[in-house]
Design an enzyme around this catalytic site. Structure first.
Site, short mmCIF file in Angstrom:
data_model
loop_
_atom_site.label_atom_id
_atom_site.label_comp_id
_atom_site.label_asym_id
_atom_site.label_seq_id
_atom_site.Cartn_x
_atom_site.Cartn_y
_atom_site.Cartn_z
N MET A 38 25.96 19.08 46.16
CA MET A 38 26.48 17.89 46.85
C MET A 38 26.79 18.24 48.31
O MET A 38 27.52 17.51 49.00
CB MET A 38 27.73 17.36 46.14
CG MET A 38 27.42 16.93 44.70
SD MET A 38 28.50 15.62 44.07
CE MET A 38 30.11 16.39 44.22
N LEU A 41 28.39 23.20 51.89
CA LEU A 41 28.04 24.45 51.21
C LEU A 41 28.99 25.58 51.57
O LEU A 41 29.44 25.72 52.71
CB LEU A 41 26.60 24.83 51.58
CG LEU A 41 25.56 23.75 51.27
CD1 LEU A 41 24.16 24.24 51.65
CD2 LEU A 41 25.60 23.34 49.81
N HIS A 45 27.46 28.39 46.86
CA HIS A 45 26.15 27.73 46.92
C HIS A 45 25.07 28.69 47.44
O HIS A 45 23.94 28.72 46.94
CB HIS A 45 26.20 26.51 47.86
CG HIS A 45 27.11 25.41 47.41
ND1 HIS A 45 28.30 25.13 48.05
CD2 HIS A 45 27.01 24.52 46.40
CE1 HIS A 45 28.88 24.09 47.45
NE2 HIS A 45 28.13 23.71 46.45
N ASP A 159 31.10 25.34 36.98
CA ASP A 159 31.02 24.08 36.23
C ASP A 159 30.34 24.38 34.89
O ASP A 159 29.19 24.00 34.65
CB ASP A 159 30.25 23.04 37.04
CG ASP A 159 30.91 22.78 38.39
OD1 ASP A 159 32.03 22.27 38.41
OD2 ASP A 159 30.31 23.12 39.42
N VAL A 185 31.42 32.69 42.21
CA VAL A 185 31.72 33.45 43.42
C VAL A 185 33.17 33.17 43.80
O VAL A 185 33.60 32.02 43.78
CB VAL A 185 30.77 33.06 44.57
CG1 VAL A 185 31.13 33.83 45.85
CG2 VAL A 185 29.32 33.33 44.18
#
EC number: 6.3.2.1
Lengths: 302, 302
Positions: A38, A41, A45, A159, A185
């Site tokens: 989304m 970043l 990511h 997630d 991370v």
């Protein structure tokens, strides 16, 4: 710099040259990886992109704040949109393409009448507190898979429930796509990286790593010989209390199997049948809803 | 003869050579068409294949009696399975590949927890009398699209609601697949071809063309100058009575817009707003449930 596409058709035309069989040329038959995001970043990511680059020839990063996965009163409007900075960061990890569609491009009809539902797996954890969230994830991920037709896709393990749902989706809908789960991370102090961390004020940011520390502490207890007889219910209650006392409002704190099956509260590390477990937490700190989790294998001595 | 595959992976390997960009060779970049069927092929199916052959380079015909689209008490067990004869027939129209998977190959978990639902469009017509039918269609068509990744797919207009649902699915899930609707193929006496026609005994087979004749008669009335003021409700009631008197048990008989939107019963051909209409019928004759429909454009003089 990655090439940016806002239109589905332009992206597909660009990717077409990498597909398929080619006997006598350098072009063609490249492995394509998709990294859905989304935007806004962070290093988490970028780690997904690095993993994708290791496994594939061509990496497509989608940047789309998907309206159908936000509920009423959630942070769709305020979710940070930082496309220019995102593209700069993606250049440093050599992403090849950025797909940044408009809402109209993704949803000619909104909400779309067709839905992709993951079933029972959504009736727990984040699915319980965010009604409809995973329905929005289901449709947008299906769309991205169909648009990009990648060989693989990389999702973060932060997630965890989303990752499990997507693996199920790929199996149930026969997508020829390998799903790669990437490790969480963390900041130096242990906080799992998240775009929503920026909702924390300075004092909250100091408190936030408690979430990870408490999960680590639980995992140590689950693995320690002298505490293997403590039942999960009391272990969870202790941890729940400590996290709450630190200033969080807990949404859920649970022990599940690594396939997100129920584990009884009266089980212990020595009696539990399924040895591969996961501790998952979602908790509010100020206006940030933070997620974290930790996998643990228990009772390996028997 | 077409090449038959029972395994997803073998079919995908075979199709891989036709995909993608190719500058300097005959191989590659072929257009692939999918014709999904439940087998027991008749001339209607073969017409779908002929249309596919005209539009594409490679035609894949899937033959799979999909358990998830049959309800309890429906004819899943008795549905005719005639793979050898089907392959013979497909050879005559030069189908390239037959994909005939087992149930286990298609559904490693049955029923699959993930579902693909078409929403409001299913709450009418066949969706009303066959609970869950279009949910089964949604998932199996999604799976076939993902397995074959065709450029186009051909479906018969006899199953008009199914065709509309699939067009919506393709739009909502961003499948890069052109959907081609093929005209109904009829016996000499007008009966729409269907695998279920073989459930009719000789006497019923004589009666069956009444369905088509009555739809044609309705359409003539809708287009005739002197009957354009008759309201749809009374027109439907007359036709309903005649079809019932012929020996059918009507499931539904309706006038809709060609996008399957509701048309008021008190509308007439001269007052109706949407000019492109469809008359649809489903009716039982003996143990066969027969479908038919007829598109009609009304009130073109204004």
């Amino acid at each position: 710099m990655p090439i940016i596409y806002h239109d589905i058709s332009a992206l597909q035309a660009a990717l077409q040259s990498y597909r398929g069989h080619q006997n006598d040329s350098q072009v063609g038959l490249k492995r394509i990886a998709l990294v859905p995001t989304m935007g806004n970043l962070h290093d988490g990511h970028l780690e997904l992109v690095k993993i994708a680059k290791q496994q594939a020839d061509i990496v497509v990063v989608s940047i789309f704040v998907n309206p159908t996965q936000f509920g009423a009163g959630e942070d769709f409007d305020s979710y940070p949109r930082t496309l220019d900075e995102d593209v700069e960061k993606l250049a440093t990890v050599e992403a090849d393409y950025v797909f940044a569609p408009s809402i109209d491009e993704m949803y000619p009809v909104l909400p779309p009448p067709t839905s992709v539902l993951a079933g029972a797996i959504t009736a727990q954890l984040c699915g319980q507190s965010r009604a409809g969230h995973f329905d929005g994830v289901g449709i947008v991920v299906s769309k991205l898979f169909n648009i990009v037709q990648p060989d693989m896709a990389v999702f973060g393990q932060k997630d965890y429930q989303q990752l499990a749902i997507i693996k199920q989706l790929v199996r149930d809908l026969s997508y020829p796509i390998e799903i790669i789960g990437a490790p969480i991370v963390r900041a130096a102090d242990g906080l799992a990286l998240s775009s929503r961390n920026q909702y924390l004020n300075a004092a909250e940011r100091q408190i936030a790593p408690v979430l990870h520390r408490e999960l680590q502490y639980m995992v140590q207890k689950l693995k320690s010989d002298d505490q293997r007889e403590q039942d999960f219910g009391s272990l969870l209650a202790e941890t729940h209390q400590r996290i709450t006392e630190a200033g969080f409002i807990i949404d859920y704190l649970e022990i599940k199997t690594d396939e997100l099956e129920v584990v009884a509260n009266n089980a212990t590390a020595s009696t539990v049948e399924h040895k591969n477990l996961i501790v998952l937490v979602a908790a509010w700190l100020g206006r940030a809803r933070l997620l974290d989790n930790q996998l643990v294998t228990v009772n390996q001595s028997f």
